[in-house]
Design an enzyme around this catalytic site. Structure first.
Site, PDB file in Angstrom:
ATOM      1  CG  ASN A   1      -1.735   1.224   1.381  1.00 29.47           C
ATOM      2  OD1 ASN A   1      -1.849   2.001   0.435  1.00 29.47           O
ATOM      3  ND2 ASN A   1      -2.341   1.413   2.549  1.00 29.47           N
ATOM      4  CD1 TRP A   2       3.979   1.237  -2.342  1.00 25.93           C
ATOM      5  CD2 TRP A   2       3.777   1.841  -4.494  1.00 25.93           C
ATOM      6  NE1 TRP A   2       4.800   0.422  -3.082  1.00 25.93           N
ATOM      7  CE2 TRP A   2       4.698   0.770  -4.405  1.00 25.93           C
ATOM      8  CE3 TRP A   2       3.496   2.373  -5.749  1.00 25.93           C
ATOM      9  CZ2 TRP A   2       5.329   0.237  -5.537  1.00 25.93           C
ATOM     10  CZ3 TRP A   2       4.121   1.851  -6.868  1.00 25.93           C
ATOM     11  CH2 TRP A   2       5.034   0.795  -6.759  1.00 25.93           C
ATOM     12  CE  LYS A   3      -0.014   3.439   4.639  1.00 18.48           C
ATOM     13  NZ  LYS A   3       0.029   3.589   6.091  1.00 18.48           N
TER      14      LYS A   3
ATOM     15  CG  HIS B   1      -5.816   1.851   5.360  1.00 18.07           C
ATOM     16  ND1 HIS B   1      -5.350   2.807   6.237  1.00 18.07           N
ATOM     17  CD2 HIS B   1      -4.787   0.991   5.149  1.00 18.07           C
ATOM     18  CE1 HIS B   1      -4.086   2.544   6.534  1.00 18.07           C
ATOM     19  NE2 HIS B   1      -3.717   1.447   5.886  1.00 18.07           N
TER      20      HIS B   1
ATOM     21  N   GLY C   1       2.986  -1.147   4.282  1.00 17.44           N
ATOM     22  CA  GLY C   1       2.984   0.271   3.938  1.00 17.44           C
ATOM     23  C   GLY C   1       4.406   0.760   3.716  1.00 17.44           C
ATOM     24  N   GLY C   2       4.984   1.392   4.745  1.00 22.28           N
ATOM     25  CA  GLY C   2       6.305   2.016   4.638  1.00 22.28           C
ATOM     26  C   GLY C   2       7.378   1.150   3.987  1.00 22.28           C
TER      27      GLY C   2
ATOM     28  N   GLY D   1       2.493   2.274  10.779  1.00 21.16           N
ATOM     29  CA  GLY D   1       3.436   3.390  10.614  1.00 21.16           C
ATOM     30  C   GLY D   1       4.139   3.801  11.902  1.00 21.16           C
TER      31      GLY D   1
ATOM     32  CD  GLU E   1      -3.456  -2.604   7.440  1.00 20.14           C
ATOM     33  OE1 GLU E   1      -2.344  -2.836   6.961  1.00 20.14           O
ATOM     34  OE2 GLU E   1      -4.069  -1.554   7.214  1.00 20.14           O
TER      35      GLU E   1
ATOM     36  CD  GLU F   1      -2.846   5.597   6.830  1.00 23.40           C
ATOM     37  OE1 GLU F   1      -2.875   5.628   5.589  1.00 23.40           O
ATOM     38  OE2 GLU F   1      -1.871   5.160   7.476  1.00 23.40           O
TER      39      GLU F   1
ATOM     40  CB  SER G   1       5.417  -1.677  11.917  1.00 22.71           C
ATOM     41  OG  SER G   1       4.955  -0.360  12.149  1.00 22.71           O
TER      42      SER G   1
HETATM   43  C1  PEP Z   1      -0.780   0.170   6.191  1.00 22.32           C
HETATM   44  O1  PEP Z   1      -1.012   1.375   6.325  1.00 22.32           O
HETATM   45  O2  PEP Z   1      -1.568  -0.564   5.574  1.00 22.32           O
HETATM   46  C2  PEP Z   1       0.436  -0.334   6.809  1.00 22.32           C
HETATM   47  C3  PEP Z   1       0.469  -1.588   7.137  1.00 22.32           C
HETATM   48  O3  PEP Z   1       1.457   0.578   7.015  1.00 22.32           O
HETATM   49  P1  PEP Z   1       2.914   0.290   7.665  1.00 22.32           P
HETATM   50  O4  PEP Z   1       3.424  -0.995   7.075  1.00 22.32           O
HETATM   51  O5  PEP Z   1       3.717   1.473   7.274  1.00 22.32           O
HETATM   52  O6  PEP Z   1       2.684   0.175   9.138  1.00 22.32           O
END
Ligand code: PEP
Length: 248
Positions: free
Chosen positions: A8-10, A94, A233-234, A172, A166, A96, A212
């Site tokens: 997920n590149w957001k 999600h 994500g990151g 994050g 999640e 967010e 994470s």
């Molecule tokens: C996400 O936002 O779906 C996610 C898992 O982010 P991160 O890996 O950065 O925690």
């Protein structure tokens, strides 16, 4: 069950950066057939990325969509538009979106129904906040999110959903749920699906973990029987790091 590794590149990467990344991914992983790799770039990069995705292993996802099929919704994107540019999946619910854009379970339920109607596979995100975990409400919150998010969904359609657990406190933040904490919740999610939709529906779903995830913790998470992949994500923004996660 084939594991899913989803990126997920957001709100990151230009069209050029997205295309370069996916071209490299297509070259390195096109022949991998024991995993499903899903890329969710920003909306602007969906169409150009679809043109360079190769092989049956790589799949395209959007990060969000509107619940209605068309209409006066300035700034929104419909399921039909996502199909038009080559999407197969869409991330729905999600944290967010829930927390920053006030998405309620009822909207999420409408989005899942519209995704099905248009033949998109939902990646349905659920998870508790830190306060909810500290108050020992994790299971209660998850049951509510699943029940409301999947209200009036047919048992036969459940297998088309990818469930993403999640925990909001792990997104994050650099804090990952331990493999045991995640496994306990994944097992619970499967149990709720069995309660609501039957044994067959629960046995066939893939439940992936997000929060994470990185190259160091991926292996131990994937050793758990009810963890069927990861939503990253990151750590999916950098090619080398994402490639190591895929090769866990
Ligand atoms: C996400 O936002 O779906 C996610 C898992 O982010 P991160 O890996 O950065 O925690």
């Amino acid at each position: 069950m084939k594991p899913i590794i989803a990126a997920n590149w957001k709100m990151n990467k230009t069209v050029g950066e997205s295309v370069l990344f996916v071209e490299r991914l297509s070259n390195e992983f096109a022949k991998t057939d024991d995993k499903d790799i899903i890329i969710a770039p920003p909306f602007t990069a969906l169409h150009p990325v679809a043109a360079v995705l190769k092989g049956p292993t790589l799949h395209l996802s959007a990060q969000n969509m509107h619940w209605d099929e068309k209409g006066a919704y300035t700034g929104e994107i419909s399921a039909g538009m996502l199909i038009d540019v080559g999407c197969e999946y869409v991330i729905i619910g999600h944290s967010e979106r829930r927390n920053l854009f006030a998405e309620r379970d009822e909207y999420i339920n409408q989005k899942i129904k519209t995704a099905f109607k248009m033949n998109l596979k939902p990646i349905f995100c659920i998870g508790e906040t830190l306060d909810e975990r500290n108050l020992e409400k994790t299971f209660e919150i998850l049951r509510r999110q699943i029940k409301k998010g999947l209200n009036n969904i047919l048992s036969d359609d459940i297998r088309r959903i990818v469930f993403a657990y999640e925990p909001v406190w792990a997104i994050g933040t650099g804090k990952t749920a331990t493999a045991q904490q995640a496994e306990e919740v994944h097992r619970y999610i499967r149990k709720v699906i069995i309660d609501l939709f039957g044994e067959k529906a629960g046995a066939n779903i893939r439940i992936i973990y997000g929060g994470s995830v990185n190259q160091k913790n991926m292996g131990s998470l994937m050793n758990q029987p009810d963890i069927n992949g990861a939503l990253v994500g990151g750590a999916s923004l950098d090619f080398e790091s994402f490639a190591k996660i895929i090769n866990f």
